[in-house]
Enzyme design. Sequence first.
Site, mmCIF file in Angstrom:
data_model
loop_
_atom_site.group_PDB
_atom_site.id
_atom_site.type_symbol
_atom_site.label_atom_id
_atom_site.label_comp_id
_atom_site.label_asym_id
_atom_site.label_seq_id
_atom_site.Cartn_x
_atom_site.Cartn_y
_atom_site.Cartn_z
ATOM 1 N N ILE A 118 -16.028 20.090 -20.553
ATOM 2 C CA ILE A 118 -15.963 20.464 -19.130
ATOM 3 C C ILE A 118 -14.736 21.336 -18.871
ATOM 4 O O ILE A 118 -14.741 22.159 -17.943
ATOM 5 C CB ILE A 118 -16.009 19.227 -18.191
ATOM 6 C CG1 ILE A 118 -16.473 19.634 -16.801
ATOM 7 C CG2 ILE A 118 -14.679 18.490 -18.125
ATOM 8 C CD1 ILE A 118 -17.855 20.271 -16.720
ATOM 9 N N GLY A 119 -13.715 21.188 -19.723
ATOM 10 C CA GLY A 119 -12.494 21.977 -19.549
ATOM 11 C C GLY A 119 -12.766 23.477 -19.549
ATOM 12 O O GLY A 119 -12.118 24.238 -18.820
ATOM 13 N N GLY A 150 -6.689 19.980 -22.203
ATOM 14 C CA GLY A 150 -8.121 19.791 -22.494
ATOM 15 C C GLY A 150 -8.986 20.921 -21.948
ATOM 16 O O GLY A 150 -10.194 20.777 -21.801
ATOM 17 N N GLY A 151 -8.362 22.044 -21.683
ATOM 18 C CA GLY A 151 -9.066 23.161 -21.031
ATOM 19 C C GLY A 151 -10.050 23.919 -21.904
ATOM 20 O O GLY A 151 -10.762 24.802 -21.405
ATOM 21 N N GLY A 189 -12.205 22.056 -23.757
ATOM 22 C CA GLY A 189 -13.202 21.026 -24.048
ATOM 23 C C GLY A 189 -14.512 21.284 -23.329
ATOM 24 O O GLY A 189 -14.698 22.327 -22.678
ATOM 25 N N LYS A 217 -10.113 4.866 -17.623
ATOM 26 C CA LYS A 217 -9.813 5.616 -16.394
ATOM 27 C C LYS A 217 -9.225 4.669 -15.340
ATOM 28 O O LYS A 217 -8.336 5.049 -14.579
ATOM 29 C CB LYS A 217 -11.063 6.327 -15.864
ATOM 30 C CG LYS A 217 -11.468 7.520 -16.736
ATOM 31 C CD LYS A 217 -12.645 8.289 -16.144
ATOM 32 C CE LYS A 217 -13.035 9.437 -17.065
ATOM 33 N NZ LYS A 217 -14.188 10.195 -16.576
HETATM 34 N N1 NAP Z 1 -19.990 13.561 -15.500
HETATM 35 C C1 NAP Z 1 -20.436 13.728 -16.706
HETATM 36 O O1 NAP Z 1 -21.655 13.797 -16.917
HETATM 37 C C2 NAP Z 1 -19.448 13.883 -17.841
HETATM 38 C C3 NAP Z 1 -19.898 14.311 -19.090
HETATM 39 C C4 NAP Z 1 -18.945 14.517 -20.093
HETATM 40 C C5 NAP Z 1 -17.592 14.299 -19.839
HETATM 41 N N2 NAP Z 1 -17.196 13.874 -18.595
HETATM 42 C C6 NAP Z 1 -15.758 13.630 -18.316
HETATM 43 O O2 NAP Z 1 -15.051 14.852 -18.435
HETATM 44 C C7 NAP Z 1 -13.742 14.606 -18.950
HETATM 45 C C8 NAP Z 1 -13.519 15.509 -20.160
HETATM 46 O O3 NAP Z 1 -14.449 15.157 -21.167
HETATM 47 P P1 NAP Z 1 -15.018 16.219 -22.215
HETATM 48 O O4 NAP Z 1 -16.241 15.635 -22.830
HETATM 49 O O5 NAP Z 1 -15.091 17.554 -21.566
HETATM 50 O O6 NAP Z 1 -13.838 16.228 -23.276
HETATM 51 P P2 NAP Z 1 -13.855 16.737 -24.800
HETATM 52 O O7 NAP Z 1 -14.584 18.005 -24.883
HETATM 53 O O8 NAP Z 1 -14.269 15.609 -25.689
HETATM 54 O O9 NAP Z 1 -12.293 16.926 -25.058
HETATM 55 C C9 NAP Z 1 -11.509 17.735 -24.225
HETATM 56 C C10 NAP Z 1 -10.194 18.058 -24.916
HETATM 57 O O10 NAP Z 1 -9.414 16.886 -25.089
HETATM 58 C C11 NAP Z 1 -8.629 17.042 -26.270
HETATM 59 N N3 NAP Z 1 -8.987 15.977 -27.204
HETATM 60 C C12 NAP Z 1 -10.175 15.382 -27.364
HETATM 61 N N4 NAP Z 1 -10.130 14.442 -28.314
HETATM 62 C C13 NAP Z 1 -8.889 14.441 -28.775
HETATM 63 C C14 NAP Z 1 -8.212 13.684 -29.758
HETATM 64 N N5 NAP Z 1 -8.842 12.707 -30.442
HETATM 65 N N6 NAP Z 1 -6.902 13.955 -29.977
HETATM 66 C C15 NAP Z 1 -6.273 14.906 -29.269
HETATM 67 N N7 NAP Z 1 -6.881 15.656 -28.300
HETATM 68 C C16 NAP Z 1 -8.159 15.422 -28.076
HETATM 69 C C17 NAP Z 1 -8.967 18.384 -26.896
HETATM 70 O O11 NAP Z 1 -8.078 19.354 -26.393
HETATM 71 P P3 NAP Z 1 -7.189 20.365 -27.283
HETATM 72 O O12 NAP Z 1 -7.653 20.331 -28.685
HETATM 73 O O13 NAP Z 1 -7.354 21.671 -26.622
HETATM 74 O O14 NAP Z 1 -5.799 19.854 -27.130
HETATM 75 C C18 NAP Z 1 -10.351 18.624 -26.310
HETATM 76 O O15 NAP Z 1 -10.732 19.962 -26.240
HETATM 77 C C19 NAP Z 1 -13.668 13.115 -19.267
HETATM 78 O O16 NAP Z 1 -12.964 12.460 -18.242
HETATM 79 C C20 NAP Z 1 -15.122 12.686 -19.315
HETATM 80 O O17 NAP Z 1 -15.309 11.330 -18.938
HETATM 81 C C21 NAP Z 1 -18.102 13.677 -17.602
#
Ligand code: NAP
Length: 319
Positions: free
Chosen positions: A17-18, A12-13, A15, A134
């Site tokens: 936050i990734g 997820g790097g 994404g 989680k």
């Molecule tokens: N504290 C806050 O305010 C906050 C805000 C947002 C998120 N977060 C947390 O941060 C973490 C990451 O969230 P994010 O929003 O950064 O993630 P994201 O951008 O939605 O997804 C990260 C990565 O996960 C993989 N992925 C996502 N959906 C998928 C699917 N349906 N099938 C297969 N792979 C999928 C993809 O990786 P690849 O395509 O590269 O394989 C994607 O780049 C989570 O635990 C979230 O709860 C916290």
Amino acid sequence: MTFTPAKILIFGGTGTIGQYITASLLRAKPAFQQLALFTSANTANTKTALLDKWKAEGLSVIVGDITNESDVAAAYNGVDTVISAVGRGVLQHQIDLLRLAEASGSVQWFLPSEYGTDIEHNAKSPNEKPHQLKLKVRKFIRENLKRVQVTYVVTGPYFDMWLDPIPGAEAAGGFAADRKEAYVIDEGEGKVGFCTMWDVGKFVAATLRHPEQSFGKALKVQSFIVTPNQVLAEYEKQTGSRWRVVKTPLDDIRALEAKFWEEGNPKATGITLRRIWAEGGTLYSKNDNEVLGLKPEDLDPLELGVKRSLNGGWKRDTF
Ligand SMILES: NC(=O)c1ccc[n+]([C@@H]2O[C@H](COP(=O)([O-])OP(=O)(O)OC[C@H]3O[C@@H](n4cnc5c(N)ncnc54)[C@H](OP(=O)(O)O)[C@@H]3O)[C@@H](O)[C@H]2O)c1
């Protein structure tokens, strides 16, 4: 012998936050011996410019399907530390990623995708809808992992994102710089502990430098703790003007939250999280910044967070 992470694999790097995490680890000094990113074919084909840039900086890219066991097992070969930053939609797949890590000969440390709200903060936490997947991952870890060490990096809300009001639910909080409007809950005096998105990357890098202190812990890390009124004052200072303020009682936010869940509105998750933050769900008698050796001067201040927002916000960040 003391464990030092050397061969790191990130899920997820690319994404939301990734990207901050991958960029921070790639540029960490001293450099980690090996940094690899596991990504889907779709991302490999659509984010080519970003991946090419990172490859030139030393990142290895492995293209695969996280739901395919042999792809994951092959990617784990020789890896000692796994960082997951997968999105909310795929959190449950981490159970397989963890099982395979435990079965691998090499993985010794796993950071599951957390980087957000403390899902074990208080007696109400087990019942909060957005926490369920989680919590399931943590339960699996408690009951099944014997060999692999785990650390949860709990960052609270991303300041950069929290500043943006949710369209159609602005009352839940935020700052609309284009119209100089602030939305605060109650009187705007409730403290919230935030992380900027760049500091999330910094905290993950710092965690990797402190394995012994981090094993088995949920680290609570924060850039700064401020009230909405302090944020408003900073916006007013930086824009040199008074903003219009809309105040909404917390009970009205709770009512909106219930309505959104009932209607199946996907924005319900965001409202619940904002309500949790407004209720004090990010506050501690002491956070774990010091465990990671990070002092206030190492972290982003409120002023910089607001300045970045006025310059277009996190969506304009490049990596
Ligand atoms: N504290 C806050 O305010 C906050 C805000 C947002 C998120 N977060 C947390 O941060 C973490 C990451 O969230 P994010 O929003 O950064 O993630 P994201 O951008 O939605 O997804 C990260 C990565 O996960 C993989 N992925 C996502 N959906 C998928 C699917 N349906 N099938 C297969 N792979 C999928 C993809 O990786 P690849 O395509 O590269 O394989 C994607 O780049 C989570 O635990 C979230 O709860 C916290």
